[in-house]
Design an enzyme around this catalytic site. Structure first.
Site, PDB file in Angstrom:
ATOM      1  N   TRP A 182      38.373 -27.885 -63.586  1.00 44.47           N
ATOM      2  CA  TRP A 182      37.121 -27.133 -63.742  1.00 44.47           C
ATOM      3  C   TRP A 182      35.956 -28.004 -64.213  1.00 44.47           C
ATOM      4  CZ3 TRP A 182      41.524 -25.234 -66.509  1.00 44.47           C
ATOM      5  CH2 TRP A 182      42.264 -24.283 -65.811  1.00 44.47           C
ATOM      6  N   HIS A 183      35.996 -29.273 -63.885  1.00 44.49           N
ATOM      7  CA  HIS A 183      34.914 -30.173 -64.288  1.00 44.49           C
ATOM      8  C   HIS A 183      34.061 -30.575 -63.095  1.00 44.49           C
ATOM      9  CE1 HIS A 183      37.581 -31.526 -67.941  1.00 44.49           C
ATOM     10  NE2 HIS A 183      37.158 -30.282 -68.042  1.00 44.49           N
ATOM     11  N   TYR A 184      33.896 -29.673 -62.145  1.00 47.81           N
ATOM     12  CA  TYR A 184      33.099 -30.015 -60.966  1.00 47.81           C
ATOM     13  C   TYR A 184      31.627 -30.152 -61.346  1.00 47.81           C
ATOM     14  CZ  TYR A 184      33.099 -24.855 -60.966  1.00 47.81           C
ATOM     15  OH  TYR A 184      33.027 -23.532 -61.328  1.00 47.81           O
TER      16      TYR A 184
END
Length: 587
Positions: free
Chosen positions: A523-525
């Site tokens: 979830w670090h896009y």
């Protein structure tokens, strides 16, 4: 004429759908326990048809909340958030319910599911507080090198981090599983030991967390307690459809307002007050910010024209350079009970792979647990994994329910354990984002190109090799069955439904193939509106007046091991800079 009728029909259908969604959202909001001083927060249905502010901030997420709180000290601020408040939602607030929000696919869920064109399942926040309401809670700063490379002022960066940390950052309790992982990392050479620290440095450390000692989550929405109540309005369930511009008689576009739908499907408009320093600031995230620019007429000309969008500024770099840090993990069943823990320890290697761990389930380790139960396995659960082995057309709610029932038949001991995972720095591989349709409530199409660049795959393999050594370490030995080999654990993990990518036989025990087959998001896009390509170093959109973008879409690569601390800091940091500019003072 036919095109106009079709667009009107689609718009009408969307408004009807939005009405139903908004009605459900409003019902849920009525049960929320709002902070006592948050009188400035209300549903968008209570907004006037037209209103005026000094700053309009689109997106009440990880950057938007601290930014709005800061600017409200001296200016009239409107903060528009498309989702609900996080307060009163136990799936957000309680550490043990972490996976429940991610697995909720209802129209009102704070987590909006999306699947990248690569076949990796992910989530986009639609809640006040943004990703800080959904994530695993790890809090760590960017490295000093990162700060220097970006060109930020180091003193103001430190002050901004401290401002955030007073409200949301804590030292985690170090129990058995996390301690074993820490000792294992040190045993296999991820040195030195840096103890508990928010700072990013090579070696093994205990990082911060946004969960307090009682396991209660504190989010970016809590930073609104810094706001000046008479000067700020926060509207919930406010979905911005486009940014409004002035151009007639001007050499450049000038943003001067926004159009947004409330939860009942009614359109509102908000405009900037007269004044040369008033601005619209987009903080809608790595997916939302480039999407909104395109919907508003700023983006690649041919792509926008294919949707019938009036092109106001041909900006081919909008939506380019999308990145997502790939995550790969090994599941280790434990002969002993383990605590419920999310990310607390990190091993920062010299080859730029980060090793982290999580453990437990909602029932693991409790003496009163039933003999059968529904396990909470986070990204490995059937609800989130969406049954990667089942053909796409058969991934129905019934199929998922069947998989859950099958998991209920398993003994508790099958789910007693945890994961050790690795995430690579960067990454080097990038992709792009495109519109799917004209509906601002829908997700755009995004491709991340996981492991396209060999350097990313090399880092993944090196990280997995460290994980193998930690599993076999003496420090970790009590949390693994001695008769289950690491190779067996890898082959077990390959069969978890973590993504929708095709599987390959792993008899060759190739870690390269394992990385490709089991890749997940952490979830670090980020990316899509990069500094120097879409915005300048003051985060002003190139070629446009009175418009900035301040969020993770501007980042070239993810800061630190986990970016949320830096994105919250960025909201405060830029709020202070903008406020100083407005007042004509030095920072």
């Amino acid at each position: 004429m036919m095109m106009m009728m079709m667009m009107m029909s689609k718009s009408s259908m969307w408004r009807n759908a939005m009405f139903l969604v908004g009605f459900l959202c409003l019902l849920s909001l009525s049960h929320a326990e709002l902070p006592p001083n948050y009188s400035f927060m209300k549903p968008a249905t209570e907004a006037p048809p037209v209103s005026y502010y000094d700053y309009i901030i689109i997106g009440g997420g990880t950057a938007g909340c601290p930014l709005a709180a800061t600017l409200s000290q001296t200016s009239r601020v409107l903060l528009l958030e498309r989702g609900p408040a996080p307060y009163g939602n136990k799936n957000i607030s309680n550490l043990g319910n972490f996976a429940d929000t991610l697995s909720d696919t209802s129209p009102t869920s704070p987590s909006q599911r999306f699947i990248s064109e690569d076949g990796v399942i992910s989530a986009r926040a639609r809640v006040l507080g943004g990703g800080s309401c959904l994530n695993a809670g790890f809090y760590t700063r960017a490295s000093p090198d990162y700060v220097r490379q970006v060109g930020w002022d180091g003193r103001l960066v430190n002050e901004s981090y401290q401002w955030v940390e007073k409200v949301v950052a804590f030292e985690p309790p170090m129990l058995q599983w996390q301690s074993a992982v820490k000792d294992g990392l040190l045993e296999v050479g991820v040195n030195p030991y840096n103890g508990f620290t928010f700072d990013h440095m090579y070696g093994t450390k205990i990082g911060g967390t946004i969960f307090d000692k009682d396991g209660f989550r504190h989010t970016a929405a809590d930073l609104l307690q810094y706001a000046n109540p008479p000067m700020i309005t926060v509207l919930l369930h406010a979905t911005v459809s486009k940014i409004l511009f002035r151009q007639k008689g001007r050499p450049r576009l000038m943003a001067h307002g926004v159009a947004f739908w409330d939860g009942a499907g009614v359109m509102h408009r908000a405009y900037l007050n007269k004044g040369s320093k008033n601005e619209i600031i987009v903080s809608a995230g790595a997916l939302g910010s480039p999407q909104l620019l395109m919907l508003s007429g700023i983006g690649p000309k041919e792509h926008l024209q294919s949707f019938g969008i009036n092109v106001l500024l041909d900006q081919p770099m909008v939506g380019q350079g999308m990145s997502d840090n790939p995550m790969n993990a090994i599941y280790i069943p434990s002969p002993l009970p383990v605590e419920i823990s999310l990310i607390q320890v990190v091993g920062i290697t010299e080859f730029d792979s980060y090793i982290e761990a999580a453990s437990g389930s909602n029932f693991a380790g409790h003496s009163d647990q039933p003999s059968h139960f529904t396990p909470n396995l986070g990204m490995f659960s059937p609800q989130i994994g969406q049954l990667s082995k089942v053909p796409p057309g058969k991934r129905t709610p019934e199929a998922i329910a069947k998989a859950v029932e099958q998991m209920k038949s398993l003994e508790v001991s099958a789910f007693r354990g945890g994961f050790i995972l690795e995430k690579i720095m960067g990454p080097v591989s990038t992709g792009h984002l495109e519109l799917k349709n004209l509906n601002p409530y829908d997700n755009p199409l995004v491709t991340f190109n996981y492991f396209k660049e060999p350097e990313d795959l090399r880092r993944c393999v090196q990280g997995m090799e460290i994980i193998e050594k930690v599993i076999e370490s003496k420090a970790f030995s009590k949390f693994r069955y001695p008769y289950i080999s690491v190779e067996a654990l890898i082959n077990i993990t390959v069969h978890f439904p973590v993504n929708l990518r095709p599987r390959h036989d792993n008899d060759s025990k190739s870690l390269e193939q394992f990385c490709k087959d089991t890749v997940m998001t952490i979830w670090h896009y980020h990316g899509g509106c990069h500094v120097g390509r879409v915005v300048d170093h003051d985060y002003k959109v190139l070629g446009v007046d009175a418009l900035r973008i301040i969020d993770g879409s501007t980042l070239n690569y993810s800061p630190g091991t986990n970016p949320q601390a830096t994105v919250m800091m960025l909201g405060r940091y830029m709020g202070m800079k903008i406020m100083s500019e407005r007042l004509g003072k030095k920072e």
